[in-house]
Design an enzyme around this catalytic site. Structure first.
Site, PDB file in Angstrom:
ATOM      1  N   GLU A 120       0.831  -1.208   0.000  1.00 13.98           N
ATOM      2  CA  GLU A 120       0.000   0.000   0.000  1.00 13.98           C
ATOM      3  C   GLU A 120       0.869   1.263   0.000  1.00 13.98           C
ATOM      4  OE1 GLU A 120      -4.236  -0.673   1.084  1.00 13.98           O
ATOM      5  OE2 GLU A 120      -3.276  -1.020   3.038  1.00 13.98           O
ATOM      6  N   GLU A 140      -4.679  -8.905   2.889  1.00 11.22           N
ATOM      7  CA  GLU A 140      -5.717  -8.594   3.875  1.00 11.22           C
ATOM      8  C   GLU A 140      -6.928  -9.521   3.795  1.00 11.22           C
ATOM      9  OE1 GLU A 140      -3.178  -4.971   3.725  1.00 11.22           O
ATOM     10  OE2 GLU A 140      -3.905  -6.435   2.266  1.00 11.22           O
TER      11      GLU A 140
END
Length: 266
Positions: A120, A140
């Site tokens: 990210e 995730e």
């Protein structure tokens, strides 16, 4: 020059090098690391002698994502920084380049793990270099979590949607070569040389006119969601003033005189 126990800061000429430095945890994000990152981006923005930024990791890893225990636990490492997070609840998103874009070019030098929060943060950088054994991915969903660092918005804008959705929905790891093939990174280099390559790129950027470099970067991002007509108009508005700067005149003189230019941000 700042830094914390989990974030190293040093200068390499006109390049500010920020090093995620928690190798025992594969540089998982901690409160001291986030505070150090935020301060590093701020230092680069405010110091005109900094012309580029390199973000890398210590100990053979880039970043293995967020360390939730270190962020939430009382009495753990970094507790002395908690007042910074209280004073600015958005600090962690700025540190992760979700809510902040440095005006100087940011080059990522990746070795080893660059997963979850690491991937990210990567999406907030401008140029990306990775060692051939590096691993990328957004894990995730495998843990029932959401990649809330911006990936559902940014990733489909940076790589083809089919690849973005596969990465987001499967949570599988990607090799450096796969990451390059889908456009997530730009360079795959021998292991252990990502930082050297990133610094070489930074040095080439540093040799260019800083006002021009910053205006070009700003234009690319500012026009990304505009129509072509709107973007071209915005480009002229931002780009024409660069031609009236002393740096532009110096660039022309240096070319004529066959010497390196001496840019001074004027």
């Amino acid at each position: 020059m700042g830094g914390t126990e989990h974030l190293g800061v040093r200068r390499e000429g006109a390049t500010l090098v920020l090093t995620l430095d928690r190798p025992e945890a594969k540089n998982a994000l901690s409160l001291p690391m986030l505070v150090g990152l935020y301060d590093g981006w701020t230092e680069a923005d405010e110091d005109d002698s900094v012309r580029s930024i390199v973000l890398t990791g210590a100990g053979g890893s880039f970043c293995a994502g967020m360390d939730l225990k270190a962020l939430a636990g009382k009495g753990m490492a970094g507790e002395q920084y908690r007042d910074r997070l209280t004073a600015d609840p958005d600090l962690h998103w700025k540190a992760m380049l979700r809510h902040h874009r440095p005006r100087k070019p940011v080059i990522a030098a990746v070795e080893g793990y660059c997963v979850a929060g690491g991937t990210e943060i990567l999406q907030g950088t401008d140029i990306r270099v990775a060692g051939q054994s590096a691993t990328f991915g957004l894990f995730e969903v495998r843990r029932g979590l959401f990649p809330i660092g911006g990936s559902t918005v940014r990733l489909p804008r940076q790589i083809p949607r089919t690849h973005a959705l596969e990465m987001l929905l499967t949570g599988r790891p990607y090799s450096a070569r796969e990451a390059a093939d889908i456009g997530l990174i730009g360079h795959v280099v021998p292991d252990g040389t990502a930082l050297d390559t990133a610094l070489e790129i930074a040095e080439r950027i540093n040799a260019c006119g800083p006002l021009a470099v910053e205006a070009v970067k700003a234009s690319v991002y500012a026009t990304a969601e505009m129509t072509e007509t709107e973007g071209l108009a915005a480009e002229l508005e931002r780009g024409w003033p660069i031609f009236d700067t002393d740096d532009a005149k110096e660039g022309a003189r240096a070319f004529t005189e066959k010497r390196p230019p001496d840019f001074r941000r004027h």
